[in-house]
Every structure is written in structure tokens, then in C-alpha cells.
Scaffold this motif. Structure first.
Motif, PDB file in Angstrom:
ATOM      1  N   ILE A  18       0.835  -1.207   0.000  1.00  0.00           N
ATOM      2  CA  ILE A  18       0.000   0.000   0.000  1.00  0.00           C
ATOM      3  C   ILE A  18       0.869   1.257   0.000  1.00  0.00           C
ATOM      4  O   ILE A  18       0.586   2.225  -0.717  1.00  0.00           O
ATOM      5  CB  ILE A  18      -0.953   0.007   1.216  1.00  0.00           C
ATOM      6  N   ALA A  19       1.944   1.261   0.788  1.00  0.00           N
ATOM      7  CA  ALA A  19       2.846   2.420   0.846  1.00  0.00           C
ATOM      8  C   ALA A  19       3.442   2.708  -0.525  1.00  0.00           C
ATOM      9  O   ALA A  19       3.536   3.872  -0.947  1.00  0.00           O
ATOM     10  CB  ALA A  19       3.951   2.170   1.873  1.00  0.00           C
ATOM     11  N   ALA A  20       3.836   1.655  -1.241  1.00  0.00           N
ATOM     12  CA  ALA A  20       4.383   1.828  -2.589  1.00  0.00           C
ATOM     13  C   ALA A  20       3.314   2.355  -3.539  1.00  0.00           C
ATOM     14  O   ALA A  20       3.586   3.208  -4.394  1.00  0.00           O
ATOM     15  CB  ALA A  20       4.948   0.502  -3.095  1.00  0.00           C
ATOM     16  N   ALA A  21       2.081   1.860  -3.394  1.00  0.00           N
ATOM     17  CA  ALA A  21       0.982   2.306  -4.249  1.00  0.00           C
ATOM     18  C   ALA A  21       0.654   3.777  -3.993  1.00  0.00           C
ATOM     19  O   ALA A  21       0.342   4.527  -4.923  1.00  0.00           O
ATOM     20  CB  ALA A  21      -0.252   1.438  -4.013  1.00  0.00           C
ATOM     21  N   VAL A  22       0.726   4.197  -2.728  1.00  0.00           N
ATOM     22  CA  VAL A  22       0.472   5.605  -2.385  1.00  0.00           C
ATOM     23  C   VAL A  22       1.515   6.500  -3.053  1.00  0.00           C
ATOM     24  O   VAL A  22       1.184   7.562  -3.592  1.00  0.00           O
ATOM     25  CB  VAL A  22       0.478   5.807  -0.852  1.00  0.00           C
ATOM     26  N   LEU A  23       2.770   6.068  -3.037  1.00  0.00           N
ATOM     27  CA  LEU A  23       3.818   6.849  -3.702  1.00  0.00           C
ATOM     28  C   LEU A  23       3.544   6.938  -5.198  1.00  0.00           C
ATOM     29  O   LEU A  23       3.749   7.988  -5.815  1.00  0.00           O
ATOM     30  CB  LEU A  23       5.191   6.224  -3.455  1.00  0.00           C
ATOM     31  N   PHE A  24       3.067   5.849  -5.790  1.00  0.00           N
ATOM     32  CA  PHE A  24       2.742   5.839  -7.216  1.00  0.00           C
ATOM     33  C   PHE A  24       1.635   6.850  -7.521  1.00  0.00           C
ATOM     34  O   PHE A  24       1.746   7.648  -8.461  1.00  0.00           O
ATOM     35  CB  PHE A  24       2.303   4.433  -7.633  1.00  0.00           C
ATOM     36  N   VAL A  25       0.581   6.847  -6.716  1.00  0.00           N
ATOM     37  CA  VAL A  25      -0.529   7.795  -6.903  1.00  0.00           C
ATOM     38  C   VAL A  25      -0.033   9.225  -6.713  1.00  0.00           C
ATOM     39  O   VAL A  25      -0.398  10.131  -7.472  1.00  0.00           O
ATOM     40  CB  VAL A  25      -1.687   7.483  -5.933  1.00  0.00           C
ATOM     41  N   TYR A  26       0.819   9.422  -5.709  1.00  0.00           N
ATOM     42  CA  TYR A  26       1.378  10.758  -5.471  1.00  0.00           C
ATOM     43  C   TYR A  26       2.179  11.236  -6.681  1.00  0.00           C
ATOM     44  O   TYR A  26       2.070  12.396  -7.093  1.00  0.00           O
ATOM     45  CB  TYR A  26       2.266  10.739  -4.225  1.00  0.00           C
ATOM     46  N   SER A  27       2.983  10.338  -7.254  1.00  0.00           N
ATOM     47  CA  SER A  27       3.798  10.723  -8.413  1.00  0.00           C
ATOM     48  C   SER A  27       2.927  11.098  -9.609  1.00  0.00           C
ATOM     49  O   SER A  27       3.302  11.947 -10.411  1.00  0.00           O
ATOM     50  CB  SER A  27       4.762   9.596  -8.794  1.00  0.00           C
ATOM     51  N   LEU A  28       1.752  10.477  -9.717  1.00  0.00           N
ATOM     52  CA  LEU A  28       0.838  10.816 -10.809  1.00  0.00           C
ATOM     53  C   LEU A  28       0.189  12.187 -10.607  1.00  0.00           C
ATOM     54  O   LEU A  28      -0.067  12.904 -11.570  1.00  0.00           O
ATOM     55  CB  LEU A  28      -0.255   9.748 -10.938  1.00  0.00           C
ATOM     56  N   GLY A  29      -0.080  12.532  -9.359  1.00  0.00           N
ATOM     57  CA  GLY A  29      -0.796  13.778  -9.089  1.00  0.00           C
ATOM     58  C   GLY A  29       0.064  14.974  -8.747  1.00  0.00           C
ATOM     59  O   GLY A  29      -0.427  16.107  -8.718  1.00  0.00           O
ATOM     60  N   MET A  30       1.357  14.741  -8.534  1.00  0.00           N
ATOM     61  CA  MET A  30       2.233  15.802  -8.030  1.00  0.00           C
ATOM     62  C   MET A  30       2.267  17.043  -8.914  1.00  0.00           C
ATOM     63  O   MET A  30       2.264  18.165  -8.431  1.00  0.00           O
ATOM     64  CB  MET A  30       3.652  15.249  -7.852  1.00  0.00           C
ATOM     65  N   LEU A  31       2.284  16.856 -10.213  1.00  0.00           N
ATOM     66  CA  LEU A  31       2.417  18.004 -11.118  1.00  0.00           C
ATOM     67  C   LEU A  31       1.073  18.534 -11.623  1.00  0.00           C
ATOM     68  O   LEU A  31       1.044  19.436 -12.461  1.00  0.00           O
ATOM     69  CB  LEU A  31       3.292  17.629 -12.318  1.00  0.00           C
ATOM     70  N   THR A  32      -0.025  17.990 -11.111  1.00  0.00           N
ATOM     71  CA  THR A  32      -1.349  18.382 -11.607  1.00  0.00           C
ATOM     72  C   THR A  32      -1.592  19.879 -11.482  1.00  0.00           C
ATOM     73  O   THR A  32      -1.933  20.552 -12.467  1.00  0.00           O
ATOM     74  CB  THR A  32      -2.455  17.617 -10.858  1.00  0.00           C
TER      75      THR A  32
END
Length: 198
Positions: A18-32
């Protein structure tokens, strides 16, 4: 005691995933937000100095890091999945492969968390000190584009959650491995004692 420990180690392995998945989601939304607000202000993508908002080049500066963060998150997801492939999540007794997979996950999680934290903090400082928020607000009204709240650093600050989860997962994996080792040593001592008394 083993039942409790095995149940807990499964939860810990799920938490690492889950922690790795959260980082993945964060990386997708960071530059939004940066894309919505700053990208339209760049008049000429071939010359990044031509912009209506000084400092908006940060959107381009972060592209490489964001790509690397996305790849790192995917690698962490794969590594966490291998905790299940190697039965590290459910094995009653650990073998060298289980300890190795635990160590690889711990090193990767801590490494990515520290690296991401340092990078995001550097970009946060660049964002606060270089972006002209007054010009951004003015041009956002003219071009009718979304305007970031002056000085809003939400997407930079939320990295503490993503990195914190990775560190927590690493610590829990270490605690689990130590607990597992002690249980196995206790069991061996108990069996050796019974063998001697017999």
C-alpha cells in the motif's frame, strides 16, 4: 505466538504494498496543479524563458524527477509483490530468501523516501522563491485558467505522507524480521531442550 506473528507479518507486507501504491498515486498527481496553473503561462515551449509568469519554468524542471519518482514507485510495488511471491508474508519460518527480500525492500523504501524527500523539498523552495504569484493571479484571470492559491504548497507538502508510509513500512519489516528470528531461536532452544530431556 507464531499465529499472531504470521498474521501480523501478512498485514505488514500488505502495508508495504500500500505504501508503494500511495507513492505511485502521489507521483501521478504531483504536477497536476503546476500543469493547470503554470504550463499555460509558457508562451514558447522551445524557449522556456518566454513566460508570462517568472518562475513557471519549475514545471519543466520537475519533469525528470517526476518521471524517476514514477519509475521508483513501480519498482517498489514490484518489490513489495515479491514479499508475497517468496511467501515472506505467510511463511512460518524464514529462510535466506525471505530475509534477503525483506532487506531489499527495506533498503529500497528508505532510499527512495530519503531521495524523494530531498528532491521535493528543493523544488518546494524553488517554487516559493521563484514563482511570481501576483503575475500568476493576474494572467490566470486574463486567460481564465486555474490559479494556484498564492504560496500553496499542498502537493509538495503531501510528500511527507508518502515518504512517511515508506519509512514506516521499512521499520515494520525490520521489526517483523527480528521478531521472527527470535521466535525461531526460541523454538530451536525448546526443541533442543526436549531432545536432551528425552
Amino acid at each position: 505466538m507464531y499465529r499472531k506473528q504470521v498474521k501480523l507479518q501478512r498485514i505488514i507486507c500488505i502495508f508495504a504494498l500500500i505504501a508503494a501504491a500511495v507513492l505511485f498515486v502521489y507521483s501521478l498527481g504531483m504536477l497536476t496543479d503546476l500543469y493547470d496553473s503554470l504550463y499555460p503561462m509558457m508562451r514558447n515551449p522551445d524557449n522556456l524563458e518566454e513566460t508570462d509568469v517568472p518562475g513557471s519554468i519549475i514545471y519543466y524542471d520537475m519533469q525528470s524527477f517526476n518521471h524517476q519518482l514514477l519509475i521508483s514507485a513501480l519498482v517498489l510495488i514490484v518489490l513489495a509483490a515479491f514479499l508475497f511471491v517468496t511467501n515472506t508474508s505467510s511463511r512460518r519460518k524464514y529462510y535466506i530468501g525471505n530475509y534477503t527480500m525483506t532487506a531489499v525492500n527495506v533498503i529500497a523504501e528508505i532510499g527512495v523516501a530519503v531521495w524523494a524527500h530531498l528532491q521535493v523539498n528543493a523544488f518546494r523552495t524553488q517554487f516559493i522563491t521563484t514563482v511570481d504569484f501576483e503575475a500568476l493571479e493576474m494572467w490566470s484571470e486574463i486567460w481564465e485558467t486555474p490559479a494556484m492559491t498564492a504560496g500553496s504548497t499542498f502537493w509538495f507538502d503531501i510528500h511527507y505522507l508518502a515518504c512517511g508510509l515508506l519509512i514506516a513500512a521499512a521499520v515494520l519489516l525490520i521489526v517483523n524480521a527480528i521478531w521472527k528470528r527470535r521466535l525461531m531461536q526460541s523454538e530451536r532452544s525448546l526443541l533442543a531442550g526436549k531432545a536432551v530431556s528425552a
